[in-house]
Scaffold this motif. Structure first.
Motif, PDB file in Angstrom:
ATOM      1  N   GLY A 132      -5.486   4.417  12.258  1.00 24.38           N
ATOM      2  CA  GLY A 132      -4.244   3.728  11.968  1.00 24.38           C
ATOM      3  C   GLY A 132      -3.091   4.624  12.397  1.00 24.38           C
ATOM      4  N   LEU A 133      -1.902   4.195  12.096  1.00 27.43           N
ATOM      5  CA  LEU A 133      -0.689   4.942  12.411  1.00 27.43           C
ATOM      6  C   LEU A 133       0.219   4.799  11.210  1.00 27.43           C
ATOM      7  CD1 LEU A 133       1.318   6.351  14.378  1.00 27.43           C
ATOM      8  CD2 LEU A 133       1.953   4.056  15.164  1.00 27.43           C
ATOM      9  N   GLY A 134       0.619   5.928  10.632  1.00 28.85           N
ATOM     10  CA  GLY A 134       1.465   5.830   9.459  1.00 28.85           C
ATOM     11  C   GLY A 134       1.762   7.177   8.845  1.00 28.85           C
ATOM     12  N   SER A 135       2.176   7.111   7.582  1.00 28.21           N
ATOM     13  CA  SER A 135       2.459   8.329   6.826  1.00 28.21           C
ATOM     14  C   SER A 135       1.848   8.184   5.439  1.00 28.21           C
ATOM     15  CB  SER A 135       3.967   8.583   6.729  1.00 28.21           C
ATOM     16  OG  SER A 135       4.590   7.591   5.938  1.00 28.21           O
ATOM     17  N   VAL A 143      -0.132   5.215   1.022  1.00 30.95           N
ATOM     18  CA  VAL A 143      -0.271   5.096   2.475  1.00 30.95           C
ATOM     19  C   VAL A 143       0.783   4.109   2.957  1.00 30.95           C
ATOM     20  CG1 VAL A 143      -1.770   4.315   4.351  1.00 30.95           C
ATOM     21  CG2 VAL A 143      -2.755   5.547   2.401  1.00 30.95           C
ATOM     22  N   HIS A 144       1.565   4.517   3.962  1.00 34.39           N
ATOM     23  CA  HIS A 144       2.568   3.643   4.585  1.00 34.39           C
ATOM     24  C   HIS A 144       2.142   3.404   6.027  1.00 34.39           C
ATOM     25  CE1 HIS A 144       5.335   4.263   1.229  1.00 34.39           C
ATOM     26  NE2 HIS A 144       5.042   5.547   1.311  1.00 34.39           N
ATOM     27  N   SER A 145       1.701   2.190   6.325  1.00 33.96           N
ATOM     28  CA  SER A 145       1.287   1.860   7.683  1.00 33.96           C
ATOM     29  C   SER A 145       2.509   1.522   8.513  1.00 33.96           C
ATOM     30  CB  SER A 145       0.331   0.666   7.664  1.00 33.96           C
ATOM     31  OG  SER A 145       0.003   0.299   8.981  1.00 33.96           O
ATOM     32  N   PHE A 146       2.520   1.991   9.763  1.00 29.07           N
ATOM     33  CA  PHE A 146       3.612   1.673  10.675  1.00 29.07           C
ATOM     34  C   PHE A 146       3.303   0.437  11.507  1.00 29.07           C
ATOM     35  CE2 PHE A 146       4.746   6.458  10.808  1.00 29.07           C
ATOM     36  CZ  PHE A 146       5.376   6.353   9.586  1.00 29.07           C
ATOM     37  N   TYR A 147       2.160  -0.206  11.245  1.00 27.34           N
ATOM     38  CA  TYR A 147       1.798  -1.423  11.961  1.00 27.34           C
ATOM     39  C   TYR A 147       2.349  -2.633  11.223  1.00 27.34           C
ATOM     40  CZ  TYR A 147      -1.651   0.930  14.894  1.00 27.34           C
ATOM     41  OH  TYR A 147      -2.274   1.729  15.805  1.00 27.34           O
TER      42      TYR A 147
END
Length: 165
Positions: A132-135, A143-147
């Motif tokens: 995934g992509l996030g922070s 978890v904060h997904s950037f998607y």
């Protein structure tokens, strides 16, 4: 843990025991979720010289079409655990506070930045790309997904490119 010093004439692997202490108390439901995850370990040094061991937990997820055929498989980040090395004992102790530091993880070498030196970075966070992509906010465990919703995830393993210091 093993290390190999490539710049020396001695090509022997040097081993060091890693002891983890102050492990977090995880409820049964959380343990069951972690048991279903793939875990990778990453060692990273902060700008101040502190050493962190990061356990990255990700879960394989597949999506199916209405007829039951598998449409896609991807992994999703579920959690991180961070352990800070004690300089005297060399033990690694679980922590949810890395201060004004951000850790960047991917398939390439992990690195850290001082958050206050880079506007827009959130301190005490892990930025990840690959599962995934996030922070990930260490204090809250969020978890904060950037998607955006319903956008396919990356199928290749991208890398962070560290900025020159």
């Amino acid at each position: 843990m093993g290390s190999l010093h490539l710049n020396s004439n001695n090509n022997k692997l040097k081993y060091q025991k890693m002891r983890l202490s102050n492990l977090p108390k995880i409820p049964d439901a959380g343990r069951e979720m972690l048991d279903q995850c793939y875990m990778s370990k990453h060692l990273v040094e902060s700008p101040s010289g502190e050493l962190f061991l990061i356990n990255w937990y990700s879960q394989c997820i597949h999506t199916e079409e209405k007829d039951g055929e598998v449409e896609g498989i991807h992994s999703k980040t579920k959690r991180f655990m961070v352990f800070r090395e004690d300089e005297k004992s060399k033990d690694f102790s679980y922590t949810e506070d890395i201060g004004d530091v951000c850790i960047f993880l991917s398939a390439s070498e992990a690195f850290c930045l001082t958050a206050s030196m880079y506007p827009g970075l959130k301190p005490n966070s892990i930025y990840y790309i690959g599962h995934g992509l996030g922070s990930y906010d260490l204090a809250s465990g969020t978890v904060h997904s950037f998607y955006p919703p319903r956008v396919p995830m990356l199928n290749h393993v991208p890398f962070w490119i560290p900025s020159p210091l």
